[in-house]
Design an enzyme around this catalytic site. Sequence first.
Site, PDB file in Angstrom:
ATOM      1  N   CYS A   2       0.435  15.033  -8.380  1.00  0.00           N
ATOM      2  CA  CYS A   2      -0.766  15.896  -8.385  1.00  0.00           C
ATOM      3  C   CYS A   2      -1.829  15.269  -9.339  1.00  0.00           C
ATOM      4  O   CYS A   2      -1.434  14.567 -10.190  1.00  0.00           O
ATOM      5  CB  CYS A   2      -0.240  17.409  -8.529  1.00  0.00           C
ATOM      6  SG  CYS A   2       0.822  18.032  -7.714  1.00  0.00           S
ATOM      7  N   ARG A  27      -3.220  11.226  -5.617  1.00  0.00           N
ATOM      8  CA  ARG A  27      -2.166  11.597  -6.158  1.00  0.00           C
ATOM      9  C   ARG A  27      -1.664  12.777  -5.479  1.00  0.00           C
ATOM     10  O   ARG A  27      -0.417  13.340  -5.544  1.00  0.00           O
ATOM     11  CB  ARG A  27      -2.394  12.102  -7.577  1.00  0.00           C
ATOM     12  CG  ARG A  27      -2.439  10.924  -8.526  1.00  0.00           C
ATOM     13  CD  ARG A  27      -2.939  11.570  -9.780  1.00  0.00           C
ATOM     14  NE  ARG A  27      -2.793  10.555 -11.028  1.00  0.00           N
ATOM     15  CZ  ARG A  27      -1.633  10.601 -11.557  1.00  0.00           C
ATOM     16  NH1 ARG A  27      -0.826  11.433 -11.663  1.00  0.00           N
ATOM     17  NH2 ARG A  27      -1.710   9.660 -12.705  1.00  0.00           N
ATOM     18  N   TRP A  74       0.217  17.775  -4.536  1.00  0.00           N
ATOM     19  CA  TRP A  74       1.164  17.198  -3.733  1.00  0.00           C
ATOM     20  C   TRP A  74       2.450  18.393  -4.045  1.00  0.00           C
ATOM     21  O   TRP A  74       2.810  18.388  -4.892  1.00  0.00           O
ATOM     22  CB  TRP A  74       1.627  15.859  -3.996  1.00  0.00           C
ATOM     23  CG  TRP A  74       2.889  15.268  -3.167  1.00  0.00           C
ATOM     24  CD1 TRP A  74       2.821  15.026  -1.948  1.00  0.00           C
ATOM     25  CD2 TRP A  74       4.131  14.867  -3.556  1.00  0.00           C
ATOM     26  NE1 TRP A  74       3.734  14.525  -1.265  1.00  0.00           N
ATOM     27  CE2 TRP A  74       4.721  14.163  -2.319  1.00  0.00           C
ATOM     28  CE3 TRP A  74       4.978  15.242  -4.628  1.00  0.00           C
ATOM     29  CZ2 TRP A  74       6.089  14.147  -2.317  1.00  0.00           C
ATOM     30  CZ3 TRP A  74       6.232  14.936  -4.641  1.00  0.00           C
ATOM     31  CH2 TRP A  74       6.793  14.096  -3.569  1.00  0.00           C
ATOM     32  N   ASN A  98       0.733  19.348 -13.001  1.00  0.00           N
ATOM     33  CA  ASN A  98       1.183  18.390 -12.418  1.00  0.00           C
ATOM     34  C   ASN A  98       2.656  18.229 -12.959  1.00  0.00           C
ATOM     35  O   ASN A  98       2.726  18.278 -14.253  1.00  0.00           O
ATOM     36  CB  ASN A  98       0.363  17.248 -12.545  1.00  0.00           C
ATOM     37  CG  ASN A  98       1.305  15.972 -12.301  1.00  0.00           C
ATOM     38  OD1 ASN A  98       2.154  15.946 -11.230  1.00  0.00           O
ATOM     39  ND2 ASN A  98       0.992  14.841 -12.583  1.00  0.00           N
ATOM     40  N   GLY A  99       3.658  18.309 -12.042  1.00  0.00           N
ATOM     41  CA  GLY A  99       5.086  18.351 -12.614  1.00  0.00           C
ATOM     42  C   GLY A  99       5.902  19.509 -11.800  1.00  0.00           C
ATOM     43  O   GLY A  99       5.727  20.073 -11.080  1.00  0.00           O
ATOM     44  N   GLU A 479      11.091  -3.939   2.943  1.00  0.00           N
ATOM     45  CA  GLU A 479       9.851  -3.685   2.538  1.00  0.00           C
ATOM     46  C   GLU A 479       8.925  -3.418   3.855  1.00  0.00           C
ATOM     47  O   GLU A 479       8.314  -2.464   4.228  1.00  0.00           O
ATOM     48  CB  GLU A 479       8.992  -4.687   1.616  1.00  0.00           C
ATOM     49  CG  GLU A 479       7.606  -4.329   1.581  1.00  0.00           C
ATOM     50  CD  GLU A 479       7.141  -2.985   0.861  1.00  0.00           C
ATOM     51  OE1 GLU A 479       5.952  -2.683   0.974  1.00  0.00           O
ATOM     52  OE2 GLU A 479       8.119  -2.243   0.483  1.00  0.00           O
ATOM     53  N   LYS A 483       7.262   0.173   4.964  1.00  0.00           N
ATOM     54  CA  LYS A 483       5.609   0.291   5.430  1.00  0.00           C
ATOM     55  C   LYS A 483       5.605   0.970   6.813  1.00  0.00           C
ATOM     56  O   LYS A 483       4.699   1.783   6.610  1.00  0.00           O
ATOM     57  CB  LYS A 483       5.225  -1.189   5.370  1.00  0.00           C
ATOM     58  CG  LYS A 483       4.796  -1.831   3.882  1.00  0.00           C
ATOM     59  CD  LYS A 483       3.530  -1.001   3.331  1.00  0.00           C
ATOM     60  CE  LYS A 483       3.819  -1.181   1.649  1.00  0.00           C
ATOM     61  NZ  LYS A 483       4.722  -0.470   1.097  1.00  0.00           N
ATOM     62  N   GLU A 486       6.590   4.560   6.407  1.00  0.00           N
ATOM     63  CA  GLU A 486       5.650   5.427   5.535  1.00  0.00           C
ATOM     64  C   GLU A 486       4.191   5.807   6.270  1.00  0.00           C
ATOM     65  O   GLU A 486       4.043   6.957   6.123  1.00  0.00           O
ATOM     66  CB  GLU A 486       5.138   4.566   4.456  1.00  0.00           C
ATOM     67  CG  GLU A 486       6.046   4.479   3.209  1.00  0.00           C
ATOM     68  CD  GLU A 486       5.502   3.531   2.133  1.00  0.00           C
ATOM     69  OE1 GLU A 486       5.708   4.191   1.035  1.00  0.00           O
ATOM     70  OE2 GLU A 486       5.050   2.521   2.475  1.00  0.00           O
ATOM     71  N   HIS A 502      27.985  -6.572  12.093  1.00  0.00           N
ATOM     72  CA  HIS A 502      28.893  -5.576  11.237  1.00  0.00           C
ATOM     73  C   HIS A 502      28.327  -4.084  11.558  1.00  0.00           C
ATOM     74  O   HIS A 502      29.011  -3.264  10.806  1.00  0.00           O
ATOM     75  CB  HIS A 502      29.023  -5.642   9.953  1.00  0.00           C
ATOM     76  CG  HIS A 502      29.644  -7.118   9.651  1.00  0.00           C
ATOM     77  ND1 HIS A 502      30.936  -7.527   9.704  1.00  0.00           N
ATOM     78  CD2 HIS A 502      29.043  -8.318   9.085  1.00  0.00           C
ATOM     79  CE1 HIS A 502      31.153  -8.527   9.583  1.00  0.00           C
ATOM     80  NE2 HIS A 502      29.910  -9.208   8.986  1.00  0.00           N
ATOM     81  N   LYS A 602       0.760   8.867  -4.237  1.00  0.00           N
ATOM     82  CA  LYS A 602       0.626   7.573  -4.691  1.00  0.00           C
ATOM     83  C   LYS A 602       1.644   7.498  -6.030  1.00  0.00           C
ATOM     84  O   LYS A 602       2.418   6.565  -6.167  1.00  0.00           O
ATOM     85  CB  LYS A 602      -0.512   7.175  -5.155  1.00  0.00           C
ATOM     86  CG  LYS A 602      -0.753   5.763  -5.567  1.00  0.00           C
ATOM     87  CD  LYS A 602      -0.663   4.744  -4.780  1.00  0.00           C
ATOM     88  CE  LYS A 602      -0.651   3.149  -5.043  1.00  0.00           C
ATOM     89  NZ  LYS A 602      -0.473   2.606  -4.097  1.00  0.00           N
TER      90      LYS A 602
END
Length: 607
Positions: A2, A27, A74, A98-99, A479, A483, A486, A502, A602
């Site tokens: 946040c 954030r 967030w 925030n937290g 990665e 992406k 996301e 496999h 972020k």
Amino acid sequence: MCGIVGIVGKQEVGPLLLEGLKRLEYRGYDSAGIATLVEDRIERRRAEGKLSNLADLVEKQPVVGTIGIGHTRWATHGIPNEVNAHPHKTDRVAMVHNGIIENFQELRQELDGLGHKMTSDTDTEVVVQLIDYYLQQGKTPVEAVSTTLKRLEGAFALAIIFAGEQDLMIGARKGSPLAVGFGDGEMYLGSDALALAPLTKKIAYMEEGDWVVLNSQGATFHDYEDTVVEREVKLTELSGALIGKGGHRHFMLKEIYEQPQVIGDTLHAFLNPATRTLTLPDLPFDLKDISKITIIACGTSSYAALTAKYWLEGLAKVPVEVDIASEFRYRNVEMPEKGVAIFISQSGETADTLAALRYCREQGQKILSIVNVPESSIARESDAVLLTYAGPEIGVASTKAFTTQLMVLACFSVVMAKARGRIDAETEGQLAEALTEVPARAAEVLNHDERLLELAHEVAEARDVLYLGRGSSYPIALEGALKLKEISYIHAEGYAAGEMKHGPIALIDENVPVIVIAPSDELFDKTASNMQEVIARGGRVIFLSDAPGCKKLAEMANHAIALPQVNPFVAPILYSIPVQLLAYHVAVIKGTDVDQPRNLAKSVTVE
């Protein structure tokens, strides 16, 4: 997670709070709100969704006042809606947070028993009500906050204002970052210096357990034991000009296109082009004496770590363990003597990574961090820091931070190999030259943007996408899949190409695009065999290679893109760019929010 901003001073703070929140929107963007003091009462505006919703509300219902706090959220506790949006308040106190307060259920039950009724589902409101309770007991605002802080378990950054106190704001931090800005007759709080960049360049970073009392003339810092302490005031170089989109449609695309420059900027911190040698800043340990390297990170940074494992073990012949931070410390692993732990984080504030760092320090490891923010918590708690020079990265999906992390790790691997006598000066020169070519080759990769846009239309129709790579291309496959997940919300997975037979090969059919990452290296023929297995089962292959690789296999693939031919050592840096662009274009085609994908933030500053 946040974003927090607070201002106490001499001018109307409403517009300034909104501007600060705009800089912190990366954030969190589930909801947003501000609160100011109007005469002796707390005035609040909150809105669900993007910050623009709050701005529209404030335009219709303006707020006044010279002291105020703001928040962009967030969600952790409670769904994203206006009721759960910050600031939370009573008639006496308002706060942004925030937290996560880990013992909020216990505190909530206690407050319920005392007659304090909660109006939201958040853990934050418990803190506000607890402060209010102590105010009702006759404590001053400073005493009420001090008492409350000692009852909180978890991670938090707080900014608090009080009805009737026109020149008082209190901030506190434990596990979440908080910076104090110094102005002319004004003082500021912010989750990071970026939020405060238009207001001041004079910043003090609060240390773990600190709380601070602000008025318009200055700040008084206290540690967890309430002892008054001094905190160094530094000048920050962040500028408000750094965060525009530069004519691009999205921050993510701008940051993808910045990569040739920032990769070069990062390389220049380590390279002597005249001698073709690479050097590191002075380290508090001898590279020759390292018994083992443990690399710890989260998300995209963990794939940079995995790439480094291939480089360090292959070049320097040092054992390397890579783990994700959220799992590492709970294994209670016993760490070796003369071990070095490397921590990778764009923000330098990632809570899981920071907790793992502290565990490794307790285990006697030397701590080396790779971060993009030199003033961050991880940087400040490390024995040594290697900086990426990516500049502010606003898009939630990491792009330029990832490739600059790879550049730092590549330079470190070469220096490590040379120090341990595993490569000679000639090989060092060859690898340094290969790294020197990367910025220009990265610019060439961007010339494939239109072709990748064409392919994106095909990928956008898929429900599932697979990425394959071998060796150091395997982390790039991971990665690439991340992406795509996301920002486009398409299910995607990355696999080591040799593992297809496999189990994952059962997923292959004509509806599954398979993106094969295969530079011409010693594993190319093996990857080619795995690609043929996919084609034999009807998979639609998008083949990323170089000219020699495409000459051999392009006709077999449905689509092929020939990237510049480079030394295989640096190929992972280069091949990161097309998978970023492909994900970007797919997301745009699908109409998702590229810069602020749902459910993500972020900087993740909770565990």
